[in-house]
Motif scaffolding. Structure first.
Motif, PDB file in Angstrom:
ATOM      1  N   SER A 100      -0.112   0.294  -1.068  1.00 39.46           N
ATOM      2  CA  SER A 100      -0.772  -0.994  -1.288  1.00 39.46           C
ATOM      3  C   SER A 100       0.096  -1.885  -2.168  1.00 39.46           C
ATOM      4  O   SER A 100       0.727  -1.408  -3.113  1.00 39.46           O
ATOM      5  N   THR A 101       0.100  -3.189  -1.863  1.00 38.21           N
ATOM      6  CA  THR A 101       0.794  -4.158  -2.706  1.00 38.21           C
ATOM      7  C   THR A 101      -0.032  -5.431  -2.806  1.00 38.21           C
ATOM      8  O   THR A 101      -0.771  -5.774  -1.886  1.00 38.21           O
ATOM      9  N   HIS A 102       0.109  -6.115  -3.956  1.00 39.70           N
ATOM     10  CA  HIS A 102      -0.662  -7.333  -4.194  1.00 39.70           C
ATOM     11  C   HIS A 102       0.188  -8.483  -4.726  1.00 39.70           C
ATOM     12  O   HIS A 102      -0.276  -9.613  -4.770  1.00 39.70           O
ATOM     13  N   GLY A 121      -2.602  -7.304   0.356  1.00 41.39           N
ATOM     14  CA  GLY A 121      -3.964  -7.795   0.268  1.00 41.39           C
ATOM     15  C   GLY A 121      -4.298  -8.279  -1.131  1.00 41.39           C
ATOM     16  O   GLY A 121      -3.476  -8.149  -2.044  1.00 41.39           O
ATOM     17  N   PRO A 122      -5.486  -8.824  -1.299  1.00 37.51           N
ATOM     18  CA  PRO A 122      -6.409  -9.180  -0.207  1.00 37.51           C
ATOM     19  C   PRO A 122      -5.979 -10.479   0.463  1.00 37.51           C
ATOM     20  O   PRO A 122      -5.575 -11.421  -0.209  1.00 37.51           O
ATOM     21  N   ILE A 123      -6.054 -10.527   1.796  1.00 35.86           N
ATOM     22  CA  ILE A 123      -5.709 -11.753   2.508  1.00 35.86           C
ATOM     23  C   ILE A 123      -6.775 -12.815   2.254  1.00 35.86           C
ATOM     24  O   ILE A 123      -6.468 -13.980   2.010  1.00 35.86           O
ATOM     25  N   PHE A 124      -8.033 -12.411   2.324  1.00 38.45           N
ATOM     26  CA  PHE A 124      -9.159 -13.316   2.082  1.00 38.45           C
ATOM     27  C   PHE A 124     -10.011 -12.748   0.947  1.00 38.45           C
ATOM     28  O   PHE A 124      -9.861 -11.583   0.584  1.00 38.45           O
ATOM     29  N   PRO A 125     -10.928 -13.534   0.403  1.00 40.09           N
ATOM     30  CA  PRO A 125     -11.845 -12.979  -0.605  1.00 40.09           C
ATOM     31  C   PRO A 125     -12.594 -11.784  -0.024  1.00 40.09           C
ATOM     32  O   PRO A 125     -12.965 -11.785   1.152  1.00 40.09           O
ATOM     33  N   PHE A 133      -6.480  -9.573  -8.114  1.00 37.48           N
ATOM     34  CA  PHE A 133      -5.525 -10.474  -7.482  1.00 37.48           C
ATOM     35  C   PHE A 133      -6.241 -11.504  -6.624  1.00 37.48           C
ATOM     36  O   PHE A 133      -7.213 -11.194  -5.942  1.00 37.48           O
ATOM     37  N   ALA A 134      -5.728 -12.722  -6.655  1.00 38.57           N
ATOM     38  CA  ALA A 134      -6.305 -13.792  -5.843  1.00 38.57           C
ATOM     39  C   ALA A 134      -6.004 -13.533  -4.370  1.00 38.57           C
ATOM     40  O   ALA A 134      -5.030 -12.856  -4.037  1.00 38.57           O
ATOM     41  N   ILE A 156      -4.796  -6.572   4.756  1.00 41.17           N
ATOM     42  CA  ILE A 156      -6.113  -6.044   4.394  1.00 41.17           C
ATOM     43  C   ILE A 156      -6.832  -7.025   3.482  1.00 41.17           C
ATOM     44  O   ILE A 156      -6.192  -7.783   2.747  1.00 41.17           O
ATOM     45  N   GLY A 157      -8.151  -7.010   3.549  1.00 40.77           N
ATOM     46  CA  GLY A 157      -8.947  -7.787   2.596  1.00 40.77           C
ATOM     47  C   GLY A 157      -9.740  -8.907   3.233  1.00 40.77           C
ATOM     48  O   GLY A 157      -9.208  -9.974   3.492  1.00 40.77           O
TER      49      GLY A 157
END
Length: 202
Positions: A100-102, A121-125, A133-134, A156-157
Motif C-alpha cells: 500500500s502507498t499513499h 489510495g484512497p482515490i476517492f473519499p 491521507f486526502a 483503491i479507495g
C-alpha cells in the motif's frame, strides 16, 4: 492471467471469501484486523482451504508469518506492516508481495522493496476507515503509473463500478474494491457486473 486481476475485492471474513470464490473472482484479498498469531493462522488456513481447487488467488493482508506457515502464495502489506516485516523471508518462501502507498515517500519505500504490485489510495473519499491521507484523485493514477512503470498499479479507495472505465483509462491495472461489494444491497449481482466490466475492458 495477470496478477492481481483487474477486479480485486477486499473482504474480512471467511463467508465473503467463500461467496466471492464461488462467483469466480480471480484475485481476492482477506483483510481481518487485530488477530493474535493463533487466530491469524487459523483464519488464513481456513481461507486457503476454501479457495483450494478454485481459480481464486487469495492474498493475505498483514499476517505474513501466518501466510508462510499456512502455505499461502500471496501477501499484501501496509507501510506499517512493511516496516516490521522480513521481506527476505517473504521472498524466500516464494510469496508475491503487494504494498500500500499513499504519498511520494511511501511510494519510494515500496519501490525499494521491489513489490509485485503497488496499491495507491484512497482515490476517492472512503467511509470504511478514517484516512490520514486526502483523496488522491484520478489524475494521480496517471502520474504514479509513469513512475512505477511495469509494476502493476492497483487503485483503491471509495471506487464504484461506474468509475471503473475512467480509472482504467487513467492507467490503473487493477481496482481494489471494498464497500462497493460488501455494502451493496445485492453483492452477487454487483460482483458479476464487475467481472463483466473488466472482461470487456481487457
Amino acid at each position: 492471467m495477470p496478477y492481481p486481476d483487474r477486479f480485486y475485492p477486499v473482504v474480512d471474513t471467511l463467508d465473503w471469501v467463500r461467496r466471492l470464490a464461488g462467483l469466480g473472482v480471480g484475485t481476492l484479498q482477506l483483510r481481518a484486523k487485530d488477530l493474535n498469531d493463533g487466530e491469524a493462522l487459523q483464519l488464513v488456513s481456513d481461507a486457503l482451504e476454501i479457495v483450494r481447487g478454485t481459480p481464486t488467488r487469495l492474498v493475505i493482508n498483514d499476517y505474513w508469518r501466518a501466510a508462510i506457515v499456512a502455505g499461502a502464495e500471496h501477501v499484501h502489506l501496509g507501510q506499517e506492516d512493511l516496516a516490521e516485516a522480513d521481506v527476505n523471508e517473504i521472498r524466500k518462501a516464494g510469496l508475491t508481495l503487494g504494498l500500500s502507498t499513499h504519498d511520494d515517500t511511501e511510494l519510494e519505500t515500496a519501490l525499494a522493496a521491489e513489490p509485485d504490485y503497488v496499491a495507491l489510495g484512497p482515490i476517492f473519499p472512503t467511509t470504511l476507515k478514517s484516512m490520514r491521507f486526502a483523496p488522491q484523485g484520478i489524475a494521480k493514477i496517471s502520474e504514479w503509473k509513469k513512475r512505477v512503470g511495469n509494476i502493476p498499479l492497483v487503485a483503491i479507495g471509495g471506487i464504484k463500478l461506474e468509475q471503473a472505465a475512467e480509472i482504467f483509462a487513467a492507467g490503473a491495472d487493477s481496482i481494489a474494491v471494498v464497500s462497493d461489494v460488501t455494502q451493496n444491497p445485492d453483492p452477487d449481482a454487483r460482483v458479476k457486473a464487475w467481472l463483466e466490466q473488466v472482461t470487456e475492458a481487457a
